[in-house]
Design an enzyme around this catalytic site. Structure first.
Site, mmCIF file in Angstrom:
data_model
loop_
_atom_site.group_PDB
_atom_site.id
_atom_site.type_symbol
_atom_site.label_atom_id
_atom_site.label_comp_id
_atom_site.label_asym_id
_atom_site.label_seq_id
_atom_site.Cartn_x
_atom_site.Cartn_y
_atom_site.Cartn_z
ATOM 1 C CD GLN B 251 -2.674 -1.123 -0.312
ATOM 2 O OE1 GLN B 251 -3.380 -0.196 -0.704
ATOM 3 N NE2 GLN B 251 -2.410 -2.169 -1.083
ATOM 4 C CG HIS B 254 -1.447 2.363 -4.003
ATOM 5 N ND1 HIS B 254 -1.801 2.240 -5.315
ATOM 6 C CD2 HIS B 254 -1.924 1.243 -3.389
ATOM 7 C CE1 HIS B 254 -2.451 1.099 -5.496
ATOM 8 N NE2 HIS B 254 -2.531 0.472 -4.342
ATOM 9 C CD GLU B 319 -8.201 2.303 0.729
ATOM 10 O OE1 GLU B 319 -7.050 2.688 1.037
ATOM 11 O OE2 GLU B 319 -8.639 2.338 -0.434
ATOM 12 C CG HIS B 320 -6.929 -1.892 2.074
ATOM 13 N ND1 HIS B 320 -6.299 -0.778 1.563
ATOM 14 C CD2 HIS B 320 -7.755 -2.347 1.100
ATOM 15 C CE1 HIS B 320 -6.716 -0.570 0.313
ATOM 16 N NE2 HIS B 320 -7.601 -1.504 0.006
ATOM 17 C CG ASP B 353 -5.496 -3.715 -4.052
ATOM 18 O OD1 ASP B 353 -6.436 -3.202 -3.417
ATOM 19 O OD2 ASP B 353 -4.290 -3.487 -3.801
ATOM 20 C CG HIS B 412 -48.646 20.873 4.272
ATOM 21 N ND1 HIS B 412 -48.131 22.086 3.900
ATOM 22 C CD2 HIS B 412 -47.675 19.961 4.008
ATOM 23 C CE1 HIS B 412 -46.898 21.916 3.440
ATOM 24 N NE2 HIS B 412 -46.594 20.638 3.492
#
Lengths: 427, 427
Positions: B251, B254, B319-320, B353, B412
């Site tokens: 990761q 990235h 995230e992971h 992934d 109404h």
């Protein structure tokens, strides 16, 4: 009302502007103040803008008990019945997880769980709507949110409306705070000494509330930014003009920026509705508001065929769409984009606002093309789960490494391959 | 790697900043240009920033055919198998409508329908990921979106990567455009002469893409604004340091802003992982990127108990999240907040992934507290339907009118009551 003939060229999509740069700057400054000074900033703003000098932000149990005591029991019963209908409708929205097992012993799954906490903003003053409490709280409860908080600006005497407190009581909500505007949103998003931050903020509000929600979005979740109310009615010569006019006005009275649109094939109905709107408007308590909405944001569109009306309705993607035609069900089948569809003469829009059970928090500004009513789905989150067995890894590791290298991500390929590296030394 | 001992006071929640004011201004100007000048602005920007002089924005069928011809057949097979797994996982997300009928002849219902069109942004250059095409397109296809469009910045020679074109081909997508950055998002949101606007934009991108998505949000729908990648690993002394390190680096490679976190009870493992990260980093092609992420955004947290690690993981809401402990399943059960959970030693993150079938578009920046993976749910919308019978109206009209008057909305109340007004004159 203005009458316009539909033609293929015209666009009837709606967009409403979103606050001035000055307002955005003001909202940012308020949020910063609350983040830095917490309760002290909250109390200061509440005195400044709501004219209420508070000692504590939290509504006491005693205040709720007193509100329940003096509240009209018939209305409490009505609210309770409405809450039951809303709960019944939303129960069907419960989402389940799932798990897909493979023969190689691996599985992938989706787990569904509620968010932990939600804060509902309830506007104050004349717009303190008990129905909003029901519509925002019940989906969160059905989702299983364990902490649900209400926040609402107090009157000058430092109280919240009985209707709001009684609605909270009916739903079993006890954590209620007195504060409004951008500062209330800031407190829900970032927390103060007396208000713990929440994970999601929902509920309607004025432009400052809307801008503050936009500002904190990402740090917490928000529901949609609701624009002014909208109604569109598809009607043919079978419809009653007084009913059409009354329904148009029911949404027009919400906001000078509200929009009430009639789509009809009947010139006779168009004329009659125009007259009825004018006549009924004259005796409406909120005449000024409804009148402005009718004058500036409302139109009668005349089409040659029902076909044309359907196309226009789909382009408009209105928040509320009533269908008052002889074949109302068939027309409803062909509506692609609307927040809520009300079928037939007896489905007057306020029935959905208060009682039928569907949610009255609906997409405005033509966003029904891609947005939906507030729902249980808005208070849950999903977690993906992957469990690969050794065999699954063995069978697929080369493919995965190749795909990673195709993307130039050597580290990804090596991670998958690392399971077969020599292990003597590295534990 | 930096080692920090967990203690009750520390906050490990993550937030990453969101673009400078200059970038926001630039993005607004680009969007305005595209709205005013359409294709001409698109071609101009593509020449200026991508260095590609295009005649047409649309990828031709011939370009796709040629890409398929020269593409490695083994890789095409891998992509196809990955697509099948992804489709299988997402098929279980299909949502159904429901209808609740009452004895009085009325009903309320929820209709589920796909949005009409979706546009997927695919980053260009070294980040042109075929896997992103699969992960964004397949949920839209399963939802039933009828028009799905890809847009991606071309290389200087005016082409898109074969991997992206082949992925589109595998999925049957033929509407592909060459354009990147904020201008591509503007074209998808508002349309140009050659690109019709879509209802929803998804897909990752650089800061200009993210800011442009934020800017057009509301006029069209967008998916989440994804931040830099994150991985957290809960590991005890049973884990292998080389595997933990390899997964952390997968990761980290990235993005220099990516975050790789190890949560462990074992000082021995912490030491060994630190060494392994350093050693493996040295031979990684993306060493500079991964090294920056490790140095600036990555930490090893030492806890006394697994309990403490779980609490920290829930606060981080990564995230992971990988779990490499002896009782990995039991630990996973107690994780409340994570985008995706990878259980056990053989569930290396890149498996998710590329291949397992779950979606790799996941909530970052601690938003897994309230957000979820991209899913079929993101490409549908729900319409509420109310059909009240005359009897249902008769039974409930007084309650509804009372609730409306409680809120000061006389219009109404009158709308609901109008069904009983005299009808002689007003049709």
């Amino acid at each position: 009302m203005k009458v316009v003939r539909l033609s293929s060229g015209i666009s009837i999509r709606r967009t409403i502007a979103e606050g001035t740069e000055q307002q955005v700057t003001a909202v940012k400054a308020i949020i910063q103040e609350v983040r830095e000074h917490g309760d002290q900033a909250m109390l200061r703003y509440t005195e400044k803008w709501d004219g209420a000098k508070l000692i504590s932000l939290r509504v006491t149990d005693e205040e709720i008990t007193q509100a329940v005591k003096r509240f009209d029991p018939q209305l409490a019963k009505d609210l309770t019945e409405a809450a039951e209908n809303i709960r019944a409708y939303h129960e069907s929205q419960q989402q389940k997880g799932y798990r897909l097992d493979s023969e190689d012993g691996s599985y992938v799954a989706q787990r569904v769980s509620p968010i932990e906490s939600a804060g509902l903003y309830v506007p104050g003053g004349t717009a303190a709507y008990p129905s909003s409490v029901l519509m925002n709280v019940i989906p969160a409860q059905v989702a299983g949110v364990s902490r649900i908080v209400l926040i609402s600006p107090p009157s000058q005497d430092g109280t919240l409306s009985d209707g709001v407190l009684v609605s909270a009581h009916i739903l079993g909500i006890t954590e209620v705070y007195k504060s409004g505007g951008a500062q209330a949103i800031a407190a829900l998003a970032y927390g103060t000494e007396s208000i713990a931050a929440v994970d999601k903020i929902t509920g309607p509000g004025n432009i400052f509330v809307a801008l503050a929600k936009r500002e904190v979005n990402g740090d917490v979740a928000i529901d949609m930014i609701a624009g002014p109310s909208e109604i569109a009615i598809i009607a043919d010569e079978s419809a009653y003009a007084d009913e059409v006019a009354a329904d148009l006005l029911s949404q027009a009275e919400h906001d000078p920026l509200a929009s009430a649109v009639l789509l009809t094939t009947s010139e006779k109905l168009a004329d009659a509705v125009s007259k009825q709107v004018k006549q009924q408007l004259a005796s409406l308590p909120r005449e000024a508001i409804a009148g402005a909405a009718i004058a500036n944001h409302s139109v009668i569109y005349l089409g040659k065929t029902i076909e044309e009306l359907i196309t226009a309705a789909n382009q408009l993607a209105p928040e509320h769409l009533e269908i008052m035609t002889t074949d109302a069900e068939a027309v409803a089948e062909r509506i692609l984009h609307a927040g809520a569809i009300f079928i037939g003469r007896f489905s007057s829009e306020p029935i959905g606002d208060y009682f039928a059970g569907t949610n009255h928090v609906l997409p405005t500004n033509s966003t029904a093309r891609f947005s939906s009513a507030l729902a249980v789905y808005d208070f849950i989150k999903r977690t993906s789960i992957i469990r690969y067995s050794e065999k699954a890894w063995e069978n697929n590791k080369e493919k995965i490494a190749r795909l990673a290298r195709l993307e130039g991500l050597e580290g990804h390929a090596r991670a998958v391959e690392s399971r077969s590296w020599k292990k003597e030394t590295n534990k």
